[in-house]
Design a protein around this motif. Structure first.
Motif, PDB file in Angstrom:
ATOM      1  N   MET A  66      53.269 138.529  36.380  1.00 54.33           N
ATOM      2  CA  MET A  66      52.111 139.163  36.138  1.00 54.33           C
ATOM      3  C   MET A  66      52.149 140.721  35.892  1.00 54.33           C
ATOM      4  O   MET A  66      51.974 141.386  34.948  1.00 54.33           O
ATOM      5  N   LEU A  67      52.740 141.331  37.172  1.00 55.03           N
ATOM      6  CA  LEU A  67      52.886 142.818  37.282  1.00 55.03           C
ATOM      7  C   LEU A  67      53.986 143.181  36.370  1.00 55.03           C
ATOM      8  O   LEU A  67      53.848 144.407  35.741  1.00 55.03           O
ATOM      9  N   GLY A  68      54.993 142.465  35.956  1.00 54.14           N
ATOM     10  CA  GLY A  68      55.980 142.869  35.097  1.00 54.14           C
ATOM     11  C   GLY A  68      55.307 142.911  33.511  1.00 54.14           C
ATOM     12  O   GLY A  68      55.658 143.789  32.722  1.00 54.14           O
ATOM     13  N   ALA A  69      54.488 141.940  33.475  1.00 54.22           N
ATOM     14  CA  ALA A  69      53.786 141.704  31.768  1.00 54.22           C
ATOM     15  C   ALA A  69      52.888 142.803  31.913  1.00 54.22           C
ATOM     16  O   ALA A  69      53.019 143.567  30.746  1.00 54.22           O
ATOM     17  N   ILE A  70      52.089 143.280  33.030  1.00 54.36           N
ATOM     18  CA  ILE A  70      51.188 144.420  32.816  1.00 54.36           C
ATOM     19  C   ILE A  70      51.950 145.712  32.506  1.00 54.36           C
ATOM     20  O   ILE A  70      51.369 146.379  31.660  1.00 54.36           O
ATOM     21  N   ALA A  71      52.848 145.775  33.261  1.00 55.55           N
ATOM     22  CA  ALA A  71      53.768 147.117  33.231  1.00 55.55           C
ATOM     23  C   ALA A  71      54.237 147.228  31.535  1.00 55.55           C
ATOM     24  O   ALA A  71      53.991 148.269  31.078  1.00 55.55           O
ATOM     25  N   HIS A  72      54.421 146.138  31.085  1.00 56.81           N
ATOM     26  CA  HIS A  72      54.908 146.342  29.676  1.00 56.81           C
ATOM     27  C   HIS A  72      53.580 146.575  28.552  1.00 56.81           C
ATOM     28  O   HIS A  72      53.590 147.428  27.658  1.00 56.81           O
ATOM     29  N   GLN A  73      52.496 145.856  28.948  1.00 59.15           N
ATOM     30  CA  GLN A  73      51.339 146.151  28.167  1.00 59.15           C
ATOM     31  C   GLN A  73      50.704 147.566  28.415  1.00 59.15           C
ATOM     32  O   GLN A  73      50.359 148.147  27.488  1.00 59.15           O
ATOM     33  N   TRP A  74      51.188 148.268  29.559  1.00 56.38           N
ATOM     34  CA  TRP A  74      50.449 149.475  29.770  1.00 56.38           C
ATOM     35  C   TRP A  74      51.304 150.848  29.426  1.00 56.38           C
ATOM     36  O   TRP A  74      50.844 151.732  29.254  1.00 56.38           O
ATOM     37  N   ARG A  75      52.652 150.391  29.153  1.00 52.24           N
ATOM     38  CA  ARG A  75      53.655 151.266  28.782  1.00 52.24           C
ATOM     39  C   ARG A  75      53.150 152.121  27.720  1.00 52.24           C
ATOM     40  O   ARG A  75      53.316 153.334  27.616  1.00 52.24           O
ATOM     41  N   GLN A  76      52.700 151.359  26.655  1.00 50.50           N
ATOM     42  CA  GLN A  76      52.463 152.110  25.407  1.00 50.50           C
ATOM     43  C   GLN A  76      51.228 152.974  25.507  1.00 50.50           C
ATOM     44  O   GLN A  76      51.217 154.140  25.035  1.00 50.50           O
ATOM     45  N   PRO A  77      50.319 152.503  25.828  1.00 48.62           N
ATOM     46  CA  PRO A  77      48.895 153.271  26.345  1.00 48.62           C
ATOM     47  C   PRO A  77      48.988 154.272  27.030  1.00 48.62           C
ATOM     48  O   PRO A  77      48.734 155.517  26.816  1.00 48.62           O
ATOM     49  N   LEU A  78      49.973 154.328  28.032  1.00 47.09           N
ATOM     50  CA  LEU A  78      50.145 155.522  29.133  1.00 47.09           C
ATOM     51  C   LEU A  78      51.011 156.730  28.289  1.00 47.09           C
ATOM     52  O   LEU A  78      50.603 157.802  28.553  1.00 47.09           O
TER      53      LEU A  78
END
Length: 284
Positions: A66-78
């Motif tokens: 889950m943390l790995g998936a969230i990291a990829h989801q968040w990278r672009q908006p960050l």
């Protein structure tokens, strides 16, 4: 402890004249039975403890995914928010930061933050166990699982395709999604390993077919075949072909437990022309 057996001996008038029988000492047998019962209880308790450890390790592994998936989801908006801050700073330094520009960049940043907040809610709902069995659509559940990992898989150039019928069953939807997510994670690792040997385009196809008494879900990848001797053991607890730091060997075991014990279905794996197919048979 004794075992007693006796019969009455009677005369011609039916009166009891003698008692005939035996008494056998079974203390040793009873002691063995009690010892065996105690051993069985101890083994059952040990197995329960092992099962608790397996479940806990499975939760930790799922949390890592889950943390790995969230990291990829968040990278672009960050990255987007970081760029917005740089624009605001540069406009301020150059004296060109007016009210409309400030409002525009603020609204855009808020939109990105709301997206990130929604991502957290999506993941939290995804990993929350289903309390009761309920009707759910398999295709929708497959799309839900794909939605969770699509950014991560896209980063590695792996395409995901969902196909098939509208398949409705009664079961635990979130647990089913976690099974799909675990199989997808294994497929991703196999594709990445194969792509190290020669460049390739990874592909995973999820299909659902509806029949009168059951629903069959297949998840096929092109990450190469598994040796037959390994294939026989992939659902065993703690069996893994990955390095110790990369896998615990409990993911597919928990998938088997969820599908076969909790949902009264069946899960199997077999090689196809380009990779491996997992087949889930679920009762309607």
């Amino acid at each position: 402890w004794v075992f007693s057996h006796a019969i009455f001996l009677r005369d011609d008038f039916g009166n009891v004249t003698d008692l005939y029988g035996y008494i056998y000492d079974i203390t040793a047998i009873k002691a063995s039975e009690q010892e065996l019962a105690q051993r069985v209880k101890e083994e059952v308790d040990k197995n329960r403890e092992k099962e608790k450890i397996l479940i806990q390790q499975s939760k930790l592994a799922a949390m890592g995914e889950m943390l790995g998936a969230i990291a990829h989801q968040w990278r672009q908006p960050l990255n987007h928010i970081s760029l917005l801050l740089h624009f605001v700073r540069d406009l301020f330094i150059s004296g060109k930061l007016d009210v409309p520009s400030m409002r525009h960049y603020t609204d855009e940043a808020k939109a990105q933050i709301e997206y990130m907040s929604q991502t957290i809610d999506d993941f939290r709902n995804f990993y929350e166990p289903s309390k009761d069995k309920a009707n759910f659509q398999i295709i929708a559940a497959l799309h839900g699982a794909v939605q969770i990992v699509k950014h991560q898989f896209s980063h590695y150039g792996i395409s995901l395709h969902v196909r098939g019928d509208e398949c409705e069953i009664v079961g635990y939807e979130n647990e089913f999604k976690q099974v799909i997510l675990n199989i997808l994670s294994n497929a991703k690792d196999a594709i990445l390993l194969k792509s190290e040997q020669k460049p390739m385009k990874g592909e995973i196809i999820l299909t659902c077919k509806s029949y009168e008494k059951e629903v069959i879900v297949t998840i096929c990848n092109n990450g190469g075949n598994i040796n037959e001797d390994i294939m026989e053991r992939i659902f065993e607890p703690y069996f893994t072909t990955k390095f110790e730091t990369q896998g615990t060997g409990i993911g597919l075991y928990m998938c088997k437990t969820i599908i076969e014990t909790n949902m009264q279905g069946r899960i199997e794996a077999h090689n196809n022309q380009e990779g491996v197919c997992f087949t889930l048979q679920l009762p309607r």
